[in-house]
Motif scaffolding. Structure first.
Motif, PDB file in Angstrom:
ATOM      1  N   SER A  33     -16.638 -44.476 -60.518  1.00 56.59           N
ATOM      2  CA  SER A  33     -15.273 -44.837 -60.157  1.00 56.59           C
ATOM      3  C   SER A  33     -14.789 -44.077 -58.921  1.00 56.59           C
ATOM      4  CB  SER A  33     -14.346 -44.553 -61.337  1.00 56.59           C
ATOM      5  OG  SER A  33     -12.999 -44.752 -61.000  1.00 56.59           O
ATOM      6  N   GLN A  34     -13.906 -44.731 -58.182  1.00 62.48           N
ATOM      7  CA  GLN A  34     -13.224 -44.057 -57.078  1.00 62.48           C
ATOM      8  C   GLN A  34     -12.176 -43.074 -57.604  1.00 62.48           C
ATOM      9  OE1 GLN A  34     -13.654 -44.352 -53.786  1.00 62.48           O
ATOM     10  NE2 GLN A  34     -14.985 -46.133 -53.574  1.00 62.48           N
ATOM     11  N   LYS A  35     -11.711 -43.334 -58.821  1.00 60.82           N
ATOM     12  CA  LYS A  35     -10.671 -42.497 -59.414  1.00 60.82           C
ATOM     13  C   LYS A  35     -11.300 -41.273 -60.075  1.00 60.82           C
ATOM     14  CE  LYS A  35      -6.805 -42.729 -62.692  1.00 60.82           C
ATOM     15  NZ  LYS A  35      -6.080 -43.591 -63.662  1.00 60.82           N
ATOM     16  N   PRO A  36     -10.820 -40.075 -59.791  1.00 61.60           N
ATOM     17  CA  PRO A  36     -11.430 -38.864 -60.361  1.00 61.60           C
ATOM     18  C   PRO A  36     -11.335 -38.840 -61.885  1.00 61.60           C
ATOM     19  CG  PRO A  36      -9.946 -38.319 -58.538  1.00 61.60           C
ATOM     20  CD  PRO A  36      -9.719 -39.754 -58.866  1.00 61.60           C
ATOM     21  N   HIS A  37     -12.348 -38.271 -62.498  1.00 61.43           N
ATOM     22  CA  HIS A  37     -12.342 -38.043 -63.945  1.00 61.43           C
ATOM     23  C   HIS A  37     -13.309 -36.909 -64.228  1.00 61.43           C
ATOM     24  CE1 HIS A  37     -12.839 -38.662 -68.278  1.00 61.43           C
ATOM     25  NE2 HIS A  37     -11.702 -39.321 -68.235  1.00 61.43           N
ATOM     26  N   PHE A  38     -13.029 -36.136 -65.266  1.00 63.39           N
ATOM     27  CA  PHE A  38     -13.876 -34.991 -65.602  1.00 63.39           C
ATOM     28  C   PHE A  38     -15.334 -35.394 -65.771  1.00 63.39           C
ATOM     29  CE2 PHE A  38     -16.006 -32.326 -68.750  1.00 63.39           C
ATOM     30  CZ  PHE A  38     -15.819 -31.061 -68.196  1.00 63.39           C
ATOM     31  N   ILE A  39     -15.591 -36.526 -66.387  1.00 62.53           N
ATOM     32  CA  ILE A  39     -16.968 -36.942 -66.672  1.00 62.53           C
ATOM     33  C   ILE A  39     -17.774 -37.110 -65.388  1.00 62.53           C
ATOM     34  CG2 ILE A  39     -18.359 -38.867 -67.577  1.00 62.53           C
ATOM     35  CD1 ILE A  39     -16.259 -39.210 -69.758  1.00 62.53           C
ATOM     36  N   ILE A  40     -17.133 -37.528 -64.320  1.00 59.71           N
ATOM     37  CA  ILE A  40     -17.845 -37.794 -63.062  1.00 59.71           C
ATOM     38  C   ILE A  40     -17.503 -36.744 -62.005  1.00 59.71           C
ATOM     39  CG2 ILE A  40     -18.174 -40.260 -63.472  1.00 59.71           C
ATOM     40  CD1 ILE A  40     -15.701 -40.814 -61.792  1.00 59.71           C
ATOM     41  N   ARG A  41     -17.200 -35.534 -62.435  1.00 57.74           N
ATOM     42  CA  ARG A  41     -16.725 -34.502 -61.513  1.00 57.74           C
ATOM     43  C   ARG A  41     -17.784 -34.073 -60.499  1.00 57.74           C
ATOM     44  NH1 ARG A  41     -18.317 -32.271 -66.109  1.00 57.74           N
ATOM     45  NH2 ARG A  41     -19.199 -30.163 -66.224  1.00 57.74           N
ATOM     46  N   PHE A  42     -19.067 -34.278 -60.806  1.00 58.61           N
ATOM     47  CA  PHE A  42     -20.118 -33.911 -59.864  1.00 58.61           C
ATOM     48  C   PHE A  42     -20.441 -35.048 -58.885  1.00 58.61           C
ATOM     49  CE2 PHE A  42     -21.116 -30.888 -63.324  1.00 58.61           C
ATOM     50  CZ  PHE A  42     -21.196 -29.714 -62.584  1.00 58.61           C
ATOM     51  N   LYS A  43     -19.811 -36.207 -59.061  1.00 56.75           N
ATOM     52  CA  LYS A  43     -20.101 -37.357 -58.208  1.00 56.75           C
ATOM     53  C   LYS A  43     -19.039 -37.504 -57.114  1.00 56.75           C
ATOM     54  CE  LYS A  43     -23.413 -38.396 -61.089  1.00 56.75           C
ATOM     55  NZ  LYS A  43     -24.762 -37.856 -60.860  1.00 56.75           N
ATOM     56  N   GLU A  44     -19.467 -38.079 -55.999  1.00 58.63           N
ATOM     57  CA  GLU A  44     -18.529 -38.453 -54.958  1.00 58.63           C
ATOM     58  C   GLU A  44     -17.832 -39.747 -55.368  1.00 58.63           C
ATOM     59  OE1 GLU A  44     -17.719 -36.747 -52.184  1.00 58.63           O
ATOM     60  OE2 GLU A  44     -19.013 -35.148 -52.934  1.00 58.63           O
ATOM     61  N   PRO A  45     -16.572 -39.962 -54.968  1.00 61.12           N
ATOM     62  CA  PRO A  45     -15.887 -41.207 -55.323  1.00 61.12           C
ATOM     63  C   PRO A  45     -16.688 -42.433 -54.856  1.00 61.12           C
ATOM     64  CG  PRO A  45     -14.328 -39.633 -54.417  1.00 61.12           C
ATOM     65  CD  PRO A  45     -15.696 -39.038 -54.221  1.00 61.12           C
ATOM     66  N   GLY A  46     -16.938 -43.345 -55.780  1.00 60.76           N
ATOM     67  CA  GLY A  46     -17.672 -44.557 -55.430  1.00 60.76           C
ATOM     68  C   GLY A  46     -19.172 -44.379 -55.271  1.00 60.76           C
ATOM     69  N   GLN A  47     -19.703 -43.210 -55.610  1.00 61.94           N
ATOM     70  CA  GLN A  47     -21.143 -42.955 -55.455  1.00 61.94           C
ATOM     71  C   GLN A  47     -21.961 -43.922 -56.289  1.00 61.94           C
ATOM     72  OE1 GLN A  47     -22.209 -38.806 -55.867  1.00 61.94           O
ATOM     73  NE2 GLN A  47     -24.302 -39.276 -56.471  1.00 61.94           N
ATOM     74  N   ARG A  48     -23.122 -44.301 -55.774  1.00 63.12           N
ATOM     75  CA  ARG A  48     -24.015 -45.216 -56.489  1.00 63.12           C
ATOM     76  C   ARG A  48     -25.273 -44.489 -56.951  1.00 63.12           C
ATOM     77  NH1 ARG A  48     -24.081 -51.427 -54.396  1.00 63.12           N
ATOM     78  NH2 ARG A  48     -21.837 -51.747 -54.280  1.00 63.12           N
ATOM     79  N   LEU A  49     -25.876 -45.035 -58.003  1.00 63.47           N
ATOM     80  CA  LEU A  49     -27.115 -44.500 -58.545  1.00 63.47           C
ATOM     81  C   LEU A  49     -27.995 -45.668 -58.967  1.00 63.47           C
ATOM     82  CD1 LEU A  49     -28.738 -41.982 -59.631  1.00 63.47           C
ATOM     83  CD2 LEU A  49     -27.640 -42.427 -61.839  1.00 63.47           C
ATOM     84  N   SER A  50     -29.263 -45.628 -58.577  1.00 62.38           N
ATOM     85  CA  SER A  50     -30.201 -46.689 -58.938  1.00 62.38           C
ATOM     86  C   SER A  50     -31.398 -46.097 -59.667  1.00 62.38           C
ATOM     87  CB  SER A  50     -30.680 -47.437 -57.690  1.00 62.38           C
ATOM     88  OG  SER A  50     -29.598 -48.072 -57.036  1.00 62.38           O
TER      89      SER A  50
END
Length: 579
Positions: free
Chosen positions: A140-157
């Motif tokens: 998500s572009q919106k911050p959240h604790f669960i994705i705190r190590f990710k950049e907003p909108g980051q992708r993973l394949s």
């Protein structure tokens, strides 16, 4: 003769577990298939153990879940697929009561289409029968604790398409923190494998969160098979998401025994370029440094700088090799030297450190990763206890093997006893391939680039440290001296200050390799066996022994989660701690 599935179920149920009302409750159902048990054994439990989370395991094959079991836990984890379809009304009622009293729920079984109407009503979700398939996520572009190590909108394949259960309708209070990508390529594969799929290209919920009564729910629609190496595996970008899901959902306060966010700056191939001004700068910026030197190359004033920084506790100097092509016990790329030659080289190294008043550290960093089996005894004579990297003694780099070290079998992020000598611990925390070196390909060294790409260097250095921390290991900034040598002093200081600023949000604890290694060994020789919570007071019991002060991580807060590190201290023969 027992089946492989039966053996795995035995391994699961024999996993050391915790007691008390401060633990998590991991649900499994041994009536499910082999694949589901493999997910629990290889995917979920190793992560919980690595993060030091206190948990107990409950097999629903024996009896329905009881309300008292849920209320005596901080969070319930539904640990595999094809479980919720068999939930009894009593199990669902127990989860409902738990949520009303603040017990969290992390559901890794996204197949809610086959769940009962009572569970669908509790969650507020309806699904299509046909699942989707995807090989990519977008956070998500919106911050959240669960994705705190990710950049907003980051992708993973990942390697191959994976089941994404199709959430058709969700109540408005759900927030999607990660979405499965269904582009043209994914749709071609999905429609071939599942003919009933008829969706438009877009993004579909993969992980969603909501508050329910006093509790929190994290729902995974993406299959937890993502943690098996056939798809993605561990230490590839999703460990922080599962760990974050658990920490966010769990009733607070909550304590667990994770690794602190240690950060070290490791520099290989050190010969004394620029009189080690670059090393002084790194120490002044605030990094704890681990320069590994060529003892035949480094001279004079550079040794004085190294000695001063070591005396100040800002650097830890190790022997990398005699020179680039002269390793300590191994003929570069060929095989081990004879035992007598190995002993002579180590005596030479011992004298070098003694004459230059340098302390020999306990952590060894062999050049090229190549070491001889006869080196192990020589290392131990000099006080060595730890070795960086996974290369086995007497193996040339091109013949190296993955011996599946703990906790996940990854050779990039691991810690385990050496297969050759259980008195030695091997460990690492790095990215794979060229990204192991944050300057690789980004400087004018050896014509790798037509310029020093400062912004890209800062970005990769930040990502390198963040990667280790996001996997629950230490953060390591790694490069080689020859690449630093082509960067101006001004740019070098700017790079390091920018990287340090970028990681401040993770509250890094800058540490030397010996400190990190001692903590790793202490974690391996102890565990959190009981946690009890009374209102905001916590009582934790450890078993085992430690070499150094240990820390407990305390999670507090509702939407804004805070993580504090509480010093437990060093202990022997078990310990009790209150906070």
């Amino acid at each position: 003769m027992k089946s492989y599935k039966e053996l795995i179920v035995e391994e699961i149920t024999n996993t050391p577990q915790a007691k008390g009302n401060g633990k998590l409750l991991v649900l499994m159902d041994s009536r499910a298939g082999f694949s589901e048990m493999l997910v629990v054994r290889k995917g979920v439990l190793p992560l919980l153990v690595h993060y030091g989370v206190p948990f107990a395991i409950r097999d629903l094959a024996g009896a329905p879940l009881q309300t008292s079991e849920v209320l005596n836990s901080r969070c319930v984890i539904i640990a595999h697929e094809r479980m919720v379809r068999a939930f009894s009304k009593g199990t669902i009622e127990a989860l409902k009561v738990g949520l009303a009293h603040g017990t969290g729920l992390v559901n890794l079984d996204g197949d809610l289409y086959h769940a009962s109407s009572e569970l669908k009503e509790l969650l507020g979700i309806s699904l299509q029968e046909a699942p989707l398939l995807t090989d990519s996520l977008q956070f998500s572009q919106k911050p959240h604790f669960i994705i705190r190590f990710k950049e907003p909108g980051q992708r993973l394949s990942w390697k191959r398409p994976l089941t994404l259960y199709w959430a058709e309708e969700m109540e408005d209070d759900w927030q999607v923190v990660a979405s499965g990508i269904m582009g043209k390529e994914q749709l071609i594969v999905a429609r071939h494998l599942i003919p009933e799929i008829a969706v438009v290209p877009g993004q579909y919920p993969a992980i969603a969160v909501k508050n329910e009564e006093k509790g929190k729910i994290v729902q995974w629609f993406l299959s937890p098979r993502i943690f098996l190496p056939d798809f993605l595996g561990h230490c590839k970008g999703m460990d922080d998401i599962l760990a974050g899901s658990i920490i966010w959902a769990t009733k607070k306060p909550f304590i667990y025994n994770s690794f602190p966010p240690f950060v070290v700056f490791r520099i290989d191939d050190v010969s004394g370029a620029k009189g080690l001004r670059w090393l002084q700068t790194a120490a002044e910026v605030g990094f704890k440094c681990a320069p590994s030197i060529f003892i035949d190359r480094i001279k004079g004033d550079s040794l004085k700088v190294a000695r001063k920084l070591q005396e100040e506790g800002k650097a830890e100097v190790s022997c990398h090799a005699s020179s680039y092509y002269e390793l300590m016990g191994f003929k570069f790329g060929y095989g081990p030297h004879k035992k007598e030659a190995v002993a002579a080289r180590y005596e030479k190294m011992r004298k070098f450190f003694a004459q230059n008043r340098l302390r020999i550290p306990k952590t060894w960093n062999p050049h090229w990763g190549e070491i001889a089996l006869d080196e192990l005894s020589e290392m131990k004579k000099l006080g060595a206890r730890y070795i960086l990297g996974h290369f086995l003694p007497d193996d040339a780099k091109h013949g190296r093997l993955n011996w599946n070290p703990k906790p996940y079998g990854s050779v990039e992020c691991f810690y385990d006893y050496s297969p050759n000598d259980p008195e030695i611990i091997r460990f690492a925390s790095m990215k794979a391939g060229a990204e192991q070196d944050f300057l690789e390909g980004l400087t004018v060294f050896a014509g790798h680039s037509d310029r020093n790409q400062i912004d890209a260097i800062i970005r990769r250095g930040t990502e390198q440290i963040t990667w280790g921390l996001s996997c629950g290991f230490h953060g390591q900034l790694l490069t080689h001296e020859q690449k630093i040598a082509v960067i101006s002093d001004e740019d070098w200081e700017m790079i390091l200050r920018a990287i340090k600023e970028n990681i401040e949000k993770f509250n890094p604890k800058f540490a030397l390799l010996d400190q990190i290694a001692a903590y790793i060994e202490s974690r391996m020789s102890s565990r959190l066996k009981s946690v009890n919570v009374e209102e905001s007071e916590l009582l934790a019991e450890f078993e085992g022994n430690t070499l150094c002060d240990m820390y407990l991580t305390r999670a507090d807060g509702d939407e804004e989660i805070s993580l504090d590190f509480i010093t437990v201290g060093k202990f022997k023969n078990d310990a009790t701690f209150s906070a």
